[in-house]
Design a protein around this motif. Structure first.
Motif, mmCIF file in Angstrom:
data_model
loop_
_atom_site.group_PDB
_atom_site.id
_atom_site.type_symbol
_atom_site.label_atom_id
_atom_site.label_comp_id
_atom_site.label_asym_id
_atom_site.label_seq_id
_atom_site.Cartn_x
_atom_site.Cartn_y
_atom_site.Cartn_z
ATOM 1 N N ASN A 102 0.828 -1.212 0.000
ATOM 2 C CA ASN A 102 0.000 0.000 0.000
ATOM 3 C C ASN A 102 0.864 1.265 0.000
ATOM 4 O OD1 ASN A 102 0.847 -0.619 2.688
ATOM 5 N ND2 ASN A 102 -0.669 0.833 3.474
ATOM 6 N N ILE A 103 2.091 1.168 0.526
ATOM 7 C CA ILE A 103 3.035 2.287 0.555
ATOM 8 C C ILE A 103 4.429 1.764 0.195
ATOM 9 C CG2 ILE A 103 1.759 3.595 2.306
ATOM 10 C CD1 ILE A 103 3.850 2.583 4.349
ATOM 11 N N THR A 104 5.331 2.684 -0.104
ATOM 12 C CA THR A 104 6.718 2.290 -0.382
ATOM 13 C C THR A 104 7.555 2.446 0.878
ATOM 14 O OG1 THR A 104 6.590 2.945 -2.709
ATOM 15 C CG2 THR A 104 8.783 2.804 -1.730
ATOM 16 N N PRO A 105 8.097 1.338 1.436
ATOM 17 C CA PRO A 105 8.991 1.447 2.600
ATOM 18 C C PRO A 105 10.343 2.025 2.155
ATOM 19 C CG PRO A 105 8.812 -0.844 1.881
ATOM 20 C CD PRO A 105 7.873 -0.054 1.030
ATOM 21 N N ILE A 106 10.672 3.215 2.627
ATOM 22 C CA ILE A 106 11.818 3.962 2.105
ATOM 23 C C ILE A 106 13.141 3.227 2.313
ATOM 24 C CG2 ILE A 106 13.113 6.119 2.200
ATOM 25 C CD1 ILE A 106 10.301 6.318 0.980
ATOM 26 N N LEU A 107 13.400 2.746 3.531
ATOM 27 C CA LEU A 107 14.666 2.070 3.813
ATOM 28 C C LEU A 107 14.852 0.860 2.903
ATOM 29 C CD1 LEU A 107 17.253 1.544 5.434
ATOM 30 C CD2 LEU A 107 15.846 0.297 7.113
ATOM 31 N N GLN A 108 13.825 0.032 2.808
ATOM 32 C CA GLN A 108 13.927 -1.184 1.995
ATOM 33 C C GLN A 108 14.116 -0.840 0.518
ATOM 34 O OE1 GLN A 108 11.916 -0.667 4.496
ATOM 35 N NE2 GLN A 108 12.111 -2.406 5.876
ATOM 36 N N PHE A 109 13.408 0.188 0.048
ATOM 37 C CA PHE A 109 13.531 0.582 -1.354
ATOM 38 C C PHE A 109 14.933 1.132 -1.636
ATOM 39 C CE2 PHE A 109 13.004 3.806 -4.763
ATOM 40 C CZ PHE A 109 12.639 2.933 -5.784
ATOM 41 N N VAL A 110 15.479 1.915 -0.708
ATOM 42 C CA VAL A 110 16.826 2.470 -0.880
ATOM 43 C C VAL A 110 17.861 1.345 -0.936
ATOM 44 C CG1 VAL A 110 18.646 3.801 0.257
ATOM 45 C CG2 VAL A 110 16.330 4.727 0.113
ATOM 46 N N LEU A 111 17.733 0.363 -0.048
ATOM 47 C CA LEU A 111 18.685 -0.754 -0.021
ATOM 48 C C LEU A 111 18.639 -1.553 -1.322
ATOM 49 C CD1 LEU A 111 18.273 -2.055 3.651
ATOM 50 C CD2 LEU A 111 20.249 -0.877 2.673
ATOM 51 N N VAL A 112 17.439 -1.819 -1.814
ATOM 52 C CA VAL A 112 17.312 -2.556 -3.076
ATOM 53 C C VAL A 112 17.879 -1.730 -4.228
ATOM 54 C CG1 VAL A 112 15.644 -3.479 -4.757
ATOM 55 C CG2 VAL A 112 15.354 -3.953 -2.323
#
Length: 449
Positions: free
Chosen positions: A16-26
């Motif tokens: 439902n939302i973009t998790p910032i930390l996880q998206f940055v790591l990927v």
């Protein structure tokens, strides 16, 4: 299912939302495999002189690299399906680290074959990473923004390319022309000097290894969503491999997209692998450190081109933009093939402005044709397997170079880019159908109102 993590996993695997930390790591992973690919261009230039290789033989650096992608992509997707995207990423980082470490004994043994093996192992890890991250990046948030997220992540390919070429320029290359210097030496002196050169190639990989070890630790201790398709009951839905392959083999648009990705990789890898070689071939007075600037400019163009494309894609249909990009790129590569002065090299550099949006757009567009999301992991892996175009087509370009000239070999990349243009032209009709369906839905809603 609501979790303390703050995101909700939807039945189709999106959030439902973009998790910032996880998206940055990927997203950081996109830069890491780009650094590896960029350093290959450095290795090709060094190996050409040290091992006294033909242009066809130097292309085997890319064959080992992208061949590893091809061989491992499906096993990687099956591993991800059985476990998770997170474990797929960690496995990729581990193999990537092992491959980098193997460069150290390879430099001691000083044989081309051992270096190729190290590159192949490195590519195994990168295949796990790319099979995981290309699809996972698109899943880390709402479905409607999937292509946007993938394009943002892919932008860091350009960042990694720039970092890689800078590491090579200042840690590997010297201000002398390697081929010219070795030609002045006796056989024994040339062998010893070549061994010293191989030792210099290790320097960038020390930094890469340190970053990889840090990433393994961070990913191991960070919570990530599953990204898996689920039933309403919460049970993960999957399909048998044979069922998926049957489904994909009957999807003509999907197969056409995979073919387009294959030819695009031939363009990107061929241009980037041989630009420095072209400059050294046309202008023997240049040295490796100087011609590295051409690759730095290429990667900056790639970075700028991707941002420019993101703006244009928000205003116009992607098939129109990518068709224009590919056609202009084809003309520029024809100029590289036939113009007998330094302008040919600048055209090879400038074509990188047009490469930026190709891979993510073809990838996302092709994956969208897979309407049954039970097949997502394997479908993404097969698209990644199209990277083998970077193994096969540059080798053909190397054969053309050996038979004619390095400059004329760029005719191969011009033909390949023309085929990519044909793909986007053939996709225009589907944009028209989508627009018509959207208008029909709006009309129906107005009539009901």
């Amino acid at each position: 299912m609501k979790k303390k993590t703050g995101w909700i996993e939807q039945p189709d695997g999106y959030l439902n939302i973009t998790p910032i930390l996880q998206f940055v790591l990927v997203t950081i992973l996109f830069a890491m495999w780009a650094i590896a690919a960029s350093l290959n261009d450095i290795l090709i230039t060094q190996f050409k002189s040290v091992f006294q290789l033909s242009d066809f033989a130097t292309a085997f650096v890319q064959s080992a690299f992208y061949g590893g992608y091809f061989v491992i992509a499906i096993p990687a997707s099956l591993f991800i399906k059985k476990s998770s995207y997170k474990l797929g990423i960690i496995a990729g980082l581990i193999f990537f680290s092992i491959g980098c470490f193997l460069f150290f004994p390879a430099s001691r043994l000083a044989t081309y074959e051992v270096f190729l093996f190290a590159i192949f192992v490195e590519a195994i890890g990168l295949s796990f990473l790319e099979t995981s991250a290309d699809t996972y990046s698109s899943l880390l948030g709402p479905r409607r923004l999937a292509t946007v997220r993938l394009n943002i992540s892919q932008t860091f390919n350009a960042v990694g390319d720039i970092i890689g070429i800078l590491l090579g320029k200042y840690l590997v290359f010297t201000d002398a022309n390697l081929k010219t210097e070795m030609a002045k030496m006796s056989h024994i002196a040339a062998l010893n000097y070549g061994h010293q050169v191989l030792q210099r190639t290790l320097r960038p990989y020390i930094f890469v290894l340190l970053v990889l070890l840090a990433l393994i630790i961070v990913f191991a201790f960070t919570k990530f969503p599953s990204g898996k398709t689920r039933k309403k009951t919460g049970e993960i839905v999957s399909a048998k491999f044979s069922e998926t392959m049957k489904y994909l083999s009957h999807n003509k648009r999907y197969l056409k997209g995979v073919a387009a990705q294959f030819f695009y990789m031939g363009v990107q890898t061929g241009v980037w692998s041989f630009t420095m070689r072209l400059a050294l071939d046309m202008f023997p007075k240049f040295n490796e450190m100087y011609v590295a600037n051409f690759m730095l400019y290429s990667y900056i163009c790639f970075f700028i081109g991707r941002f420019l494309a993101s703006y244009l894609l928000s205003k116009f249909r992607e098939t129109v933009i990518l068709t224009v990009y590919a056609l202009i790129g084809t003309i520029m590569l024809l100029g590289t093939t036939f113009i007998p002065n330094i302008f040919a090299i600048y055209l090879a550099v400038g074509v990188s402005l047009l490469l930026g949006p190709c891979w993510p757009t073809i990838y996302a567009r092709t994956l969208e044709t897979v309407t049954d999301k039970r097949h997502t992991e394997t479908a993404g892996a097969v698209i990644v397997m199209a990277i083998v175009g970077g193994a096969v087509l540059p080798a053909i370009q190397g054969l053309i170079s050996d038979a004619t000239s390095m400059q004329f070999s760029f005719i191969a990349t011009a033909i390949e880019f023309a085929l990519v243009a044909w793909y986007f032209i053939s996709e225009m009709k589907y944009d028209t159908k989508a627009a018509e369906n959207e208008e029909s839905q709006i009309t129906a809603l107005n009539e009901n109102a």
